[in-house]
Design a protein around this motif. Structure first.
Motif, PDB file in Angstrom:
ATOM      1  N   ARG A  34       0.666  -0.937   0.067  1.00  0.00           N
ATOM      2  CA  ARG A  34       0.228  -0.100   0.553  1.00  0.00           C
ATOM      3  C   ARG A  34       0.715   1.199   0.130  1.00  0.00           C
ATOM      4  O   ARG A  34       0.743   2.052  -0.821  1.00  0.00           O
ATOM      5  CB  ARG A  34      -0.641  -0.010   1.603  1.00  0.00           C
ATOM      6  CG  ARG A  34      -1.804   0.907   1.482  1.00  0.00           C
ATOM      7  CD  ARG A  34      -3.086   1.214   0.157  1.00  0.00           C
ATOM      8  NE  ARG A  34      -3.800   2.046   0.492  1.00  0.00           N
ATOM      9  CZ  ARG A  34      -4.906   1.367   1.170  1.00  0.00           C
ATOM     10  NH1 ARG A  34      -5.519   0.209   1.141  1.00  0.00           N
ATOM     11  NH2 ARG A  34      -6.110   2.867   1.341  1.00  0.00           N
ATOM     12  N   PHE A  39       0.490  10.284   7.978  1.00  0.00           N
ATOM     13  CA  PHE A  39      -0.150   9.042   6.980  1.00  0.00           C
ATOM     14  C   PHE A  39       1.261   9.310   5.878  1.00  0.00           C
ATOM     15  O   PHE A  39       0.547   9.693   4.700  1.00  0.00           O
ATOM     16  CB  PHE A  39      -0.974   9.828   7.403  1.00  0.00           C
ATOM     17  CG  PHE A  39      -1.868   8.857   6.118  1.00  0.00           C
ATOM     18  CD1 PHE A  39      -2.866   8.075   6.674  1.00  0.00           C
ATOM     19  CD2 PHE A  39      -2.508   9.338   4.963  1.00  0.00           C
ATOM     20  CE1 PHE A  39      -3.371   7.307   6.153  1.00  0.00           C
ATOM     21  CE2 PHE A  39      -3.621   8.067   4.836  1.00  0.00           C
ATOM     22  CZ  PHE A  39      -3.985   6.962   4.924  1.00  0.00           C
ATOM     23  N   PHE A  64      -2.134  -2.400  11.252  1.00  0.00           N
ATOM     24  CA  PHE A  64      -2.913  -2.494  10.113  1.00  0.00           C
ATOM     25  C   PHE A  64      -3.105  -2.826   8.969  1.00  0.00           C
ATOM     26  O   PHE A  64      -4.023  -3.232   8.077  1.00  0.00           O
ATOM     27  CB  PHE A  64      -2.291  -0.896   9.752  1.00  0.00           C
ATOM     28  CG  PHE A  64      -2.420   0.018   9.784  1.00  0.00           C
ATOM     29  CD1 PHE A  64      -3.445   1.223   9.634  1.00  0.00           C
ATOM     30  CD2 PHE A  64      -1.689   1.312  10.499  1.00  0.00           C
ATOM     31  CE1 PHE A  64      -3.938   2.154  10.673  1.00  0.00           C
ATOM     32  CE2 PHE A  64      -2.596   2.754  11.348  1.00  0.00           C
ATOM     33  CZ  PHE A  64      -3.161   3.297  11.395  1.00  0.00           C
ATOM     34  N   ILE A  92      -6.374  -3.934   6.393  1.00  0.00           N
ATOM     35  CA  ILE A  92      -6.672  -3.667   5.086  1.00  0.00           C
ATOM     36  C   ILE A  92      -6.527  -4.956   3.762  1.00  0.00           C
ATOM     37  O   ILE A  92      -6.901  -5.183   3.104  1.00  0.00           O
ATOM     38  CB  ILE A  92      -5.491  -2.801   4.291  1.00  0.00           C
ATOM     39  CG1 ILE A  92      -4.266  -3.141   4.489  1.00  0.00           C
ATOM     40  CG2 ILE A  92      -5.988  -1.653   5.143  1.00  0.00           C
ATOM     41  CD1 ILE A  92      -3.748  -2.447   3.569  1.00  0.00           C
ATOM     42  N   ASN A 113      -7.180   9.133   9.744  1.00  0.00           N
ATOM     43  CA  ASN A 113      -6.417   7.948   8.954  1.00  0.00           C
ATOM     44  C   ASN A 113      -6.732   6.353   8.734  1.00  0.00           C
ATOM     45  O   ASN A 113      -6.968   5.747   7.593  1.00  0.00           O
ATOM     46  CB  ASN A 113      -4.490   7.957   9.530  1.00  0.00           C
ATOM     47  CG  ASN A 113      -4.316   9.304   9.557  1.00  0.00           C
ATOM     48  OD1 ASN A 113      -4.592   9.965   8.825  1.00  0.00           O
ATOM     49  ND2 ASN A 113      -2.950   9.725  10.201  1.00  0.00           N
ATOM     50  N   LYS A 114      -7.247   6.030   9.637  1.00  0.00           N
ATOM     51  CA  LYS A 114      -7.676   4.395   9.770  1.00  0.00           C
ATOM     52  C   LYS A 114      -8.851   4.011   8.932  1.00  0.00           C
ATOM     53  O   LYS A 114      -9.249   3.623   8.008  1.00  0.00           O
ATOM     54  CB  LYS A 114      -8.469   3.947  10.991  1.00  0.00           C
ATOM     55  CG  LYS A 114      -8.547   2.277  11.559  1.00  0.00           C
ATOM     56  CD  LYS A 114      -7.939   2.457  12.741  1.00  0.00           C
ATOM     57  CE  LYS A 114      -9.186   0.778  13.014  1.00  0.00           C
ATOM     58  NZ  LYS A 114      -8.871   0.865  14.389  1.00  0.00           N
ATOM     59  N   ILE A 141      -9.444   6.346   6.030  1.00  0.00           N
ATOM     60  CA  ILE A 141      -8.871   6.028   5.125  1.00  0.00           C
ATOM     61  C   ILE A 141      -8.317   4.934   5.119  1.00  0.00           C
ATOM     62  O   ILE A 141      -9.251   4.981   3.319  1.00  0.00           O
ATOM     63  CB  ILE A 141      -7.580   7.537   4.417  1.00  0.00           C
ATOM     64  CG1 ILE A 141      -8.584   8.630   4.554  1.00  0.00           C
ATOM     65  CG2 ILE A 141      -7.235   7.360   3.207  1.00  0.00           C
ATOM     66  CD1 ILE A 141      -7.363  10.001   4.991  1.00  0.00           C
ATOM     67  N   LEU A 142      -7.677   4.405   5.488  1.00  0.00           N
ATOM     68  CA  LEU A 142      -6.840   2.974   4.558  1.00  0.00           C
ATOM     69  C   LEU A 142      -8.234   2.145   5.174  1.00  0.00           C
ATOM     70  O   LEU A 142      -7.650   1.082   4.126  1.00  0.00           O
ATOM     71  CB  LEU A 142      -6.384   2.461   6.326  1.00  0.00           C
ATOM     72  CG  LEU A 142      -5.119   3.088   6.161  1.00  0.00           C
ATOM     73  CD1 LEU A 142      -3.836   2.704   7.118  1.00  0.00           C
ATOM     74  CD2 LEU A 142      -3.695   2.480   4.434  1.00  0.00           C
ATOM     75  N   THR A 143      -9.384   2.230   5.524  1.00  0.00           N
ATOM     76  CA  THR A 143     -10.282   1.025   5.439  1.00  0.00           C
ATOM     77  C   THR A 143     -11.779   2.009   4.699  1.00  0.00           C
ATOM     78  O   THR A 143     -12.303   1.131   5.252  1.00  0.00           O
ATOM     79  CB  THR A 143     -11.122   0.268   6.527  1.00  0.00           C
ATOM     80  OG1 THR A 143     -11.284   1.404   7.230  1.00  0.00           O
ATOM     81  CG2 THR A 143      -9.712  -0.099   7.777  1.00  0.00           C
TER      82      THR A 143
END
Lengths: 533, 357
Positions: free
Chosen positions: A22, A223, A382, A386, B74-75, B77-79
């Motif tokens: 990613r 980020f 993380f 995802i 942020n989380k 956006i990631l998901t």
């Protein structure tokens, strides 16, 4: 073998690869050029430098303070030794949030040392180093001490009879036998401190940052996924190298020594030297390990009538949707599931690794199994989010995600505990039983099970304690409305007010007591052969 | 060997099964009678107000609080392909562009939007986000310290670099904390793209202390907050919010006649918080109803005392403590989201090497 491999591929390799991809894949093309960009940034270079030197310093300090204790636990017999051994191990399985807070309460602003002498260490690197010793003391005591206890003292005595001085005999006989264990322990401490997260996060303030903390900041706060991915790869390489050296030292040790029952090697302290050593070790343990824990307990009791504990059952605090005490039950369930998974996966892996015909490939897998210990929990967390969110493996809404992540950390402990025991089972016993007409099932029940049962329980206990305290990955994937103990502690700590702080201390104390109880049980079950971290 | 494997697997699965029975899997977010709100840790609402919404609409609200504001964004956006909920609340103007550029939200025009001040509508054309509240990040001062030392409290950004305020200010890490970032952006708005690094060099020389988060700054280092006094905090100036002084009054054990802290009115940066309908939300209908609820009069008037922010709805009443002890800044610094987007990461990086290293 197939099951552990599949497990690690699915729940470790794939999520980590997904999060790295990613960050580093743009329109389907890998951007490995980023690696050079990132490592040449002065800030990142600073992080790499600090990560390495604080790990070296922490390791040296831990060895310095813990090696005398390893000797004391191995060779001396004194009342309360079993309890003390469990006490020493408690910090290792405590969540870093709790330990970090305990240290802040000790050396931070308004802490005990501040109140007494106006000494504050909370913005210095000393707080980090001391906390690292606090955590890793047990690694040295158990790994080195465990082996030391099994070295036959008569070999050293024989050398003395042949005219060697006490020091000379020790240097020629005992030291060489210990070196691989010391090296293995040092490498594990180096690994744990190199990848330190919670301690540095809490005690380091904004100026100190390890690679792991930087990965977290880059992912979660800035980020910048591509920088985080590069740092993850760097950490991967470093951890891989550390583990390769570790595997090598472990193999060397297993092949060369003749061991005896630890019961015959200990005796009461004799002479002023041994008494002084024992006293010194006890004082060190009291100041460095027991004091922070005691401060924790004291602060949890700092309200009339166990007020903080009673507040835990109250759901109106507003921090969570459930009463904080609920987290205890959630945690126990998760940890039980994680332990079951870790024991199955780790046990199978250990069984495969213990076979005498295990090839190079299988032995390489040994080191691979240790990787989750050193790879950023943030990355794993993380990655889970995802990678495991699509059918057929849509686990994101599932409670099993947390135990799976915890099992990744627990499994290496199971492998490390089981492996020496399984290797020691004499194949001829099985053959003899089979020749006498026993069925394979009966062979397993009558020969293997009695020999490995205790090791299995010890392994399960360790996996349980480690799962209970796991924080880094859990914090990302725990359902916010169903927090585990460490996550609940962290959330309470980040809220203002005495009541939240007191509740955090009370929950931490509960967690500590559960871990200590599990470890005390383990002490009663200690296997004859040493397990190491 | 094989038998051992089998037994081990059986035992393991049995254990997993057993614990599975115990924990259950909670509510399923996909059902159409549930709206799932994803937010940060500061989300709060009065119970009866939320129950009113549930009764009126028939939706059950499920809340997922997920770390601080930055982490939650942020989380999310990631998901975003498979989001954890339907509505996201808590993205502010400093991070807005990150959420929008990453396609976190889909458009929805809230019913009451006409009554929301246009200064707060930063996505006016597309309506991907709806403004819900605003607050001002300002330097707070400890009144007792300044009267004891017969010193006038600072008024402006420039004052903070003056020698009489040496070693008095504590602020948050701009890389990790949203008031820290707000203060940096405020200084950049004040001194310009070229001028702010010089200003921070002066602040550093003047002994500014940087800590990681607001909690630590306000509850540990600041001498003006009740927790900070207890913890032995020795910095009489802190970067916090304009609504912090009323909080000191409302939360005090014995209510003081006046707030123990004040706001340096020339040091403010305006923060606006938004809610949005998540792309790929499983219950978009419920999400829309919930966004309408967020800008309803009932919620807007309930909000100040729960989250210590000001309502964006015109005519929404603000509690008396707010107007008395913590009025919103009259001339706060502001910055267009596009400008923040273009500079934020670079500025934070320069700030980090300038101030922290």
């Amino acid at each position: 073998m197939a099951l552990p491999v599949a497990f690690f591929a699915l729940f470790f390799a794939w999520p980590v690869a997904a999060i790295v991809a990613r960050g580093l894949k743009v329109d389907g093309a890998w951007q490995f050029g980023r690696v050079a960009d990132v490592v040449t940034q002065p800030d990142i270079r600073h992080v790499l430098w600090f990560t390495t030197w604080q790990a070296l310093a922490s390791t040296a300090l831990t060895l310095l303070l813990a090696l005398p204790a390893a000797y004391v636990f191995a060779r001396l017999d004194f009342p309360g030794k079993q309890v003390l051994r469990a006490v020493v191990t408690v910090p290792f399985v405590l969540p870093t949030v709790v330990a970090g807070t305990a240290f802040l309460a000790l050396v931070g602003r308004g802490g005990l040392l501040d109140d007494l002498w106006g000494v504050r260490l909370d913005t210095t690197v000393w707080a980090i180093l001391l906390a690292h010793v606090f955590f890793n003391y047990a690694v040295v005591v158990r790994t080195v001490g465990g082996l030391w206890a099994q070295l036959d003292p008569r070999q050293e005595e024989a050398a003395r009879m042949l005219g060697a001085s006490p020091l000379g005999a020790w240097r020629k006989v005992t030291l060489p036998a210990l070196v691989p264990a010391v090296a293995a322990a040092a490498l594990m401490v180096f690994l744990f401190t190199f990848t330190s997260f919670g301690v540095v996060q809490i005690l380091g303030g904004p100026t100190f940052s390890t690679l792991e903390v930087e990965i977290y900041r880059q992912t979660s706060e800035i980020f910048d996924l591509s920088t985080a991915a590069v740092l993850t790869l760097l950490q991967f390489a470093a951890v891989g190298a550390i583990l390769a050296v570790h595997a090598w030292t472990v193999r060397r040790r297993e092949s060369t020594l003749r061991l005896v029952d630890p019961k015959v090697t200990t005796r009461r302290p004799r002479g002023s030297g041994q008494w002084a050593l024992l006293a010194g070790v006890l004082v060190t343990i009291a100041l460095l390990l027991v004091l922070p824990l005691a401060v924790l307990v004291q602060r949890s009791l700092d309200a009339p009538g166990l007020g903080y504990y009673r507040a835990l059952a109250d759901s109106d605090g507003g921090t969570f949707l459930v009463a904080p005490i609920h987290a205890v039950w959630t945690s126990l369930q998760y940890a039980a599931a994680a332990t079951a998974i870790a024991v199955v996966i780790g046990g199978l892996a250990a069984a495969a690794l213990a076979r005498r015909d295990a090839g190079r490939l299988v032995r390489g897998f040994d080191a691979l199994l240790m990787l989750p210990l050193g790879v950023s929990a943030v990355t794993v967390g993380f990655g889970f989010l995802i990678a495991l969110d699509k059918p057929p493996l849509d686990l994101r809404q599932s409670w099993i995600l947390v135990p799976l992540a915890q099992a990744l950390v627990g499994a290496p402990f199971v492998v490390r505990t089981m492996l020496p025991v399984l290797r020691a089972v004499d194949g001829r016993l099985r053959e003899a039983a089979a020749v006498l007409g026993a069925s394979p099932w009966r062979v397993w029940r009558e020969v293997d099970l009695p020999l490995v049962r205790r090791a299995l329980l010890v392994a399960a206990g360790f996996a349980f304690a480690v799962s209970l305290g796991e924080f880094g990955a859990t914090v990302f994937i725990a359902r916010p409305d169903n927090p585990t103990l460490p996550v609940a502690v962290a959330r309470l700590l980040s809220r203002p007010g005495d009541l939240n702080y007191g509740q955090a201390m009370a929950l931490s104390t509960i967690l500590m007591v559960v871990c200590a109880a599990a470890l005390l049980l383990l002490e009663r079950l200690r296997t004859d052969r040493t397990g190491e971290f | 060997m094989h038998n051992k494997t089998l037994v081990a697997v059986a035992v393991g699965l049995g254990l997993v099964g057993l614990s599975a029975c115990g924990s259950g899997s909670g509510t399923s977010a996909a059902d159409s009678k549930t709206v799932t709100l994803v937010s940060h840790d500061s989300w709060a609402v009065s119970k009866n107000v939320l129950q009113d919404f549930e009764k009126k609409t028939g939706y059950k609200v499920h809340v997922l609080k997920d770390g601080d504001a930055g982490q939650a964004v942020n989380k999310a956006i990631l998901t975003k392909d498979n989001p954890q909920g339907d509505v996201f609340f808590g993205v502010d103007n400093t991070l807005l562009s990150r959420a929008l550029d990453n396609g976190l939200f889909q458009p929805y025009r809230a019913k009451a939007l006409d009554q929301v001040g246009s200064a707060y509508q930063l996505d006016k054309d597309k309506h991907r986000v709806t403004p819900v509240d605003y607050g001002d990040i300002c330097v707070n001062y400890d009144k007792a310290y300044f009267s004891k030392h017969k010193l006038a409290p600072p008024q402006s950004f420039a004052d903070l670099a003056e020698p009489q305020y040496k070693n008095l200010l504590v602020t948050e890490n701009a890389a990790t904390s949203s008031p820290g970032l707000g203060f940096l952006l405020g200084s950049a708005a004040q001194f310009g793209d070229q001028g702010w690094p010089d200003y921070w060099k002066k602040l550093k020389a003047n002994g500014v202390k940087v800590v990681d988060g607001w909690e630590q700054a306000y509850y540990q280092e600041f001498s003006g907050s009740s927790e900070g006094r207890k913890a032995g905090g020795d910095r009489p100036l802190v970067v916090s919010y304009a609504s912090s002084p009323p909080a000191e009054v409302i939360y005090a054990k014995k209510r003081p006649g006046t707030a123990p802290t004040g706001v340096a009115s020339g040091t403010c940066f305006r923060q606006i918080e938004f809610a949005g309908l998540l792309s790929n939300a499983k219950n978009p209908k419920g999400a829309k109803a919930f966004i309408d609820f967020l800008v309803s009069k009932e919620f807007q008037e309930d909000m100040p005392l729960n989250m210590y922010v000001y309502p964006v709805l015109e005519g929404a009443k603000v509690p008396a403590e707010f107007t008395e002890y913590g009025p919103a800044a009259r001339h706060p610094e502001t910055m267009a989201p596009e400008k923040i987007a273009a500079n934020r990461d670079q500025w934070v990086r320069s700030w980090t090497s300038l101030v922290l290293k």
